[in-house]
Design an enzyme around this catalytic site. Structure first.
Site, short mmCIF file in Angstrom:
data_model
loop_
_atom_site.label_atom_id
_atom_site.label_comp_id
_atom_site.label_asym_id
_atom_site.label_seq_id
_atom_site.Cartn_x
_atom_site.Cartn_y
_atom_site.Cartn_z
N LYS A 154 47.53 40.22 54.93
CA LYS A 154 47.44 41.70 54.52
C LYS A 154 45.98 42.10 53.83
O LYS A 154 45.63 43.23 54.21
CB LYS A 154 48.50 41.97 53.68
CG LYS A 154 50.01 41.82 54.30
CD LYS A 154 51.05 41.98 53.24
CE LYS A 154 51.20 40.68 52.28
NZ LYS A 154 51.66 39.36 53.02
N ILE A 155 45.66 41.58 52.93
CA ILE A 155 44.39 41.80 52.26
C ILE A 155 43.22 41.75 53.02
O ILE A 155 42.03 42.64 53.47
CB ILE A 155 44.04 41.15 51.07
CG1 ILE A 155 45.30 41.43 50.12
CG2 ILE A 155 42.83 41.33 50.26
CD1 ILE A 155 45.57 40.70 48.76
N ASP A 175 41.34 32.39 60.65
CA ASP A 175 42.79 32.19 60.28
C ASP A 175 43.45 31.21 61.24
O ASP A 175 43.24 31.24 62.18
CB ASP A 175 43.20 33.56 60.12
CG ASP A 175 44.44 33.79 59.40
OD1 ASP A 175 45.50 32.90 59.58
OD2 ASP A 175 44.69 34.31 58.34
N CYS A 206 42.62 33.81 51.80
CA CYS A 206 43.67 32.94 52.19
C CYS A 206 44.27 32.73 50.88
O CYS A 206 43.78 32.63 49.74
CB CYS A 206 43.31 31.54 52.76
SG CYS A 206 42.02 30.76 52.01
N PRO A 207 45.66 32.24 51.04
CA PRO A 207 46.29 31.73 49.89
C PRO A 207 45.85 30.11 49.27
O PRO A 207 45.05 29.59 50.10
CB PRO A 207 47.70 31.50 50.23
CG PRO A 207 47.59 31.24 51.61
CD PRO A 207 46.50 32.06 52.30
N THR A 233 38.25 36.91 45.75
CA THR A 233 39.34 37.58 44.98
C THR A 233 40.87 36.99 45.28
O THR A 233 41.62 37.65 45.01
CB THR A 233 39.50 39.26 45.57
OG1 THR A 233 39.73 39.07 46.94
CG2 THR A 233 38.30 39.90 45.34
N ARG A 235 42.44 33.00 45.21
CA ARG A 235 42.62 32.22 44.06
C ARG A 235 41.36 31.36 43.45
O ARG A 235 40.72 30.80 44.28
CB ARG A 235 43.84 31.35 44.31
CG ARG A 235 45.12 32.07 44.31
CD ARG A 235 45.75 32.45 43.02
NE ARG A 235 46.82 32.90 43.13
CZ ARG A 235 47.06 34.38 42.80
NH1 ARG A 235 46.07 35.11 43.08
NH2 ARG A 235 48.35 34.72 43.15
N ASP A 259 36.83 37.18 41.31
CA ASP A 259 37.92 37.94 40.43
C ASP A 259 38.71 37.21 39.92
O ASP A 259 39.70 37.21 39.03
CB ASP A 259 38.36 39.30 41.39
CG ASP A 259 39.66 39.75 40.57
OD1 ASP A 259 39.19 40.36 39.45
OD2 ASP A 259 40.51 39.96 41.05
N GLU A 264 41.12 30.33 35.03
CA GLU A 264 41.41 31.34 34.20
C GLU A 264 42.53 31.32 33.38
O GLU A 264 42.52 32.45 32.47
CB GLU A 264 41.60 32.39 35.47
CG GLU A 264 42.74 32.37 36.21
CD GLU A 264 42.68 33.59 37.34
OE1 GLU A 264 41.80 33.67 38.05
OE2 GLU A 264 43.86 34.23 37.47
N HIS A 296 40.51 38.91 36.98
CA HIS A 296 41.86 39.01 37.99
C HIS A 296 42.23 40.45 37.75
O HIS A 296 43.65 40.87 37.72
CB HIS A 296 42.82 38.03 37.52
CG HIS A 296 43.66 37.73 38.64
ND1 HIS A 296 44.03 36.43 39.00
CD2 HIS A 296 44.24 38.30 39.49
CE1 HIS A 296 44.73 36.19 40.09
NE2 HIS A 296 45.07 37.55 40.32
P1 NAD Z 1 48.88 37.03 53.33
O1 NAD Z 1 49.95 35.96 53.17
O2 NAD Z 1 49.31 38.28 54.06
O3 NAD Z 1 47.63 36.44 53.98
C1 NAD Z 1 46.99 35.15 53.78
C2 NAD Z 1 46.37 34.85 55.20
O4 NAD Z 1 45.86 33.43 55.03
C3 NAD Z 1 47.31 34.70 56.13
O5 NAD Z 1 47.13 35.17 57.41
C4 NAD Z 1 47.50 32.96 56.87
O6 NAD Z 1 47.80 32.86 57.95
C5 NAD Z 1 45.99 32.65 56.37
N1 NAD Z 1 45.95 31.40 55.90
C6 NAD Z 1 46.97 30.50 55.50
N2 NAD Z 1 46.68 29.38 55.19
C7 NAD Z 1 45.11 29.21 55.66
C8 NAD Z 1 44.10 28.33 55.77
N3 NAD Z 1 44.43 26.97 55.71
N4 NAD Z 1 42.93 28.58 56.59
C9 NAD Z 1 42.88 29.95 56.95
N5 NAD Z 1 43.68 31.13 56.84
C10 NAD Z 1 45.05 30.56 56.23
O7 NAD Z 1 48.32 37.14 51.92
P2 NAD Z 1 47.56 38.39 51.20
O8 NAD Z 1 48.61 39.47 50.75
O9 NAD Z 1 46.65 39.05 52.21
O10 NAD Z 1 46.92 37.90 49.89
C11 NAD Z 1 45.86 36.94 50.08
C12 NAD Z 1 45.68 36.26 48.86
O11 NAD Z 1 45.14 36.90 47.83
C13 NAD Z 1 46.99 35.90 47.91
O12 NAD Z 1 47.31 34.31 48.53
C14 NAD Z 1 46.70 35.66 46.62
O13 NAD Z 1 46.07 34.49 46.15
C15 NAD Z 1 45.46 36.85 46.66
N6 NAD Z 1 45.73 37.79 45.82
C16 NAD Z 1 44.84 38.30 44.75
C17 NAD Z 1 44.99 39.47 43.99
C18 NAD Z 1 44.26 39.68 42.74
O14 NAD Z 1 44.36 40.64 42.01
N7 NAD Z 1 42.78 39.34 42.69
C19 NAD Z 1 46.16 40.13 44.24
C20 NAD Z 1 47.07 39.94 45.32
C21 NAD Z 1 46.71 38.77 46.07
#
Ligand code: NAD
Length: 345
Positions: A154-155, A175, A206-207, A233, A235, A259, A264, A296
């Protein structure tokens, strides 16, 4: 349902109070973070509502379950701080908010890129001191640069679109599940090593999983372009901070925008301006002129707070009515992957 909300700030309480209007849930707000010392506060509450730096490891989940808590409602997307195996073992349902501000986080990643590149934070300070010199403020055109996006969920996909369509960058992506819509927009999916080798800017989306832990490490930094800009941004533990510090010292990493930080939990979200920072690695990061750190805050938009509260309340209501909910990460026998795909039923 009786819920205890750990790690509560005033802005959390304000948004939850609005979202709770018209429901019968009873909420106790506490400032304490969830961990083994504070878990007893949850005694007698059906649900524990937690955030990114609360710790729900096996010991904590065993205590929660033993004291009657059967539902952990994360008010964030990532759930790397929850031991899902323990949740299964002790019959605790875990739900998250899969999406609350993908635009906000992507836009914050862009803010880090823009600020690091054009050094607006430094020029702001200079001008206030009456220093109008430009030396040290040289940036580059982002247009035409190659950007590597790791994780295009999503992000990441919004970040890729802003950089590709808005700035005219060449966007490379890595990805496990390439996105056909992004491919159609001109994003090129390649292997991680190739992305690292060819990108002028790398942004992590990525997560955090065992697979992605330290995805940026000494070895991967060595193959990056000289002077690469690294943005995280997502983890903190996606990045081996000590290796990144060496990369900054050698100049391989030209700038760093983060971020999130792997340790943290002891720093972020609190006013520590009167304290001595005990984390020497973090303190070293603060000394670099080409490092920009935010605490964050990428998610922190008005829209996100409203979404987080309303989705969390609907998760709780769903669990109360059905024993599960739409955003269950793990509940009874339903489990979804980090990207929201159901991997087990
Ligand atoms: P999401 O689940 O929509 O997208 C994560 C993407 O990473 C997916 O497309 C998945 O296939 C891919 N992925 C998983 N394992 C992978 C790997 N080993 N190699 C490559 N790609 C891989 O998540 P999102 O909503 O886009 O959020 C991403 C991350 O952003 C979250 O996991 C969270 O840690 C972080 N986040 C941070 C904040 C902040 O305030 N800084 C806020 C929200 C989310």
């Amino acid at each position: 349902m009786k819920m205890i909300m750990f790690n509560t700030k005033k802005y959390d309480k304000d948004s939850f109070e609005k979202a709770l209007e018209g429901t019968c849930h009873i909420v106790r707000y506490v400032e304490a973070k969830l961990n083994i010392e504070t878990v007893k506060l949850a005694s007698g509450y059906d649900c524990a509502c937690i955030f990114v730096n609360d710790i729900a490891d096996e010991e904590v989940i065993r205590e929660l379950s033993g004291n009657g808590t059967k539902f952990i409602a994360l008010r964030c997307a990532g759930f790397n701080n929850v031991d899902l195996h323990a949740a299964r073992k002790y019959g605790v349902c875990v739900a998250h908010v899969p999406e609350y501000s993908p635009y906000g986080v992507a836009e914050h990643a862009i803010a880090l890129i823009m600020t690091l590149n054009r050094k607006t934070h430094r020029s702001h300070n200079r001008i206030r001191e009456g220093n109008f010199a430009l030396t040290g403020l040289l940036g580059f055109d982002i247009h035409g640069k190659t950007v590597g996006v790791i994780g295009t969920g999503k992000i990441g996909r919004i970040t890729a679109k802003i950089l590709g369509n808005g700035f005219g960058c060449k966007v490379l992506a890595y990805d496990k599940y390439p996105d056909s819509e992004l491919k159609a927009c001109g994003v090129e999916y390649i292997e991680l090593g190739e992305l690292l080798r060819h990108s002028d800017i790398i942004s992590l989306h990525c997560p955090l999983t065992p697979e992605t832990h330290y995805i940026i490490n000494e070895k991967s930094i060595k193959i990056m372009k000289q002077g690469v800009m690294l943005i995280n941004t997502s983890r903190g533990a996606l990045v081996d901070t000590l290796a990144v510090i060496e990369g900054l010292k050698s100049g391989r990493i030209g700038s760093l925008g983060i971020d999130v930080y792997e340790e943290e939990g002891d720093l972020f979200f609190e006013d520590l301006s009167e304290d001595v920072i005990q984390d020497d690695v973090f303190a070293r990061l603060l000394t670099f002129p080409n490092v920009l750190i935010t605490g964050h805050q990428a998610y922190f938009t008005k829209e996100a707070l409203i979404n987080i509260a309303s989705v969390t309340v609907s998760n709780i209501t769903g669990y109360e009515k059905e024993g599960t909910c739409e955003n269950a990460v793990f509940c009874d026998r339903i489990r979804t992957s980090a990207s929201g795909r159901i991997i087990e039923k």
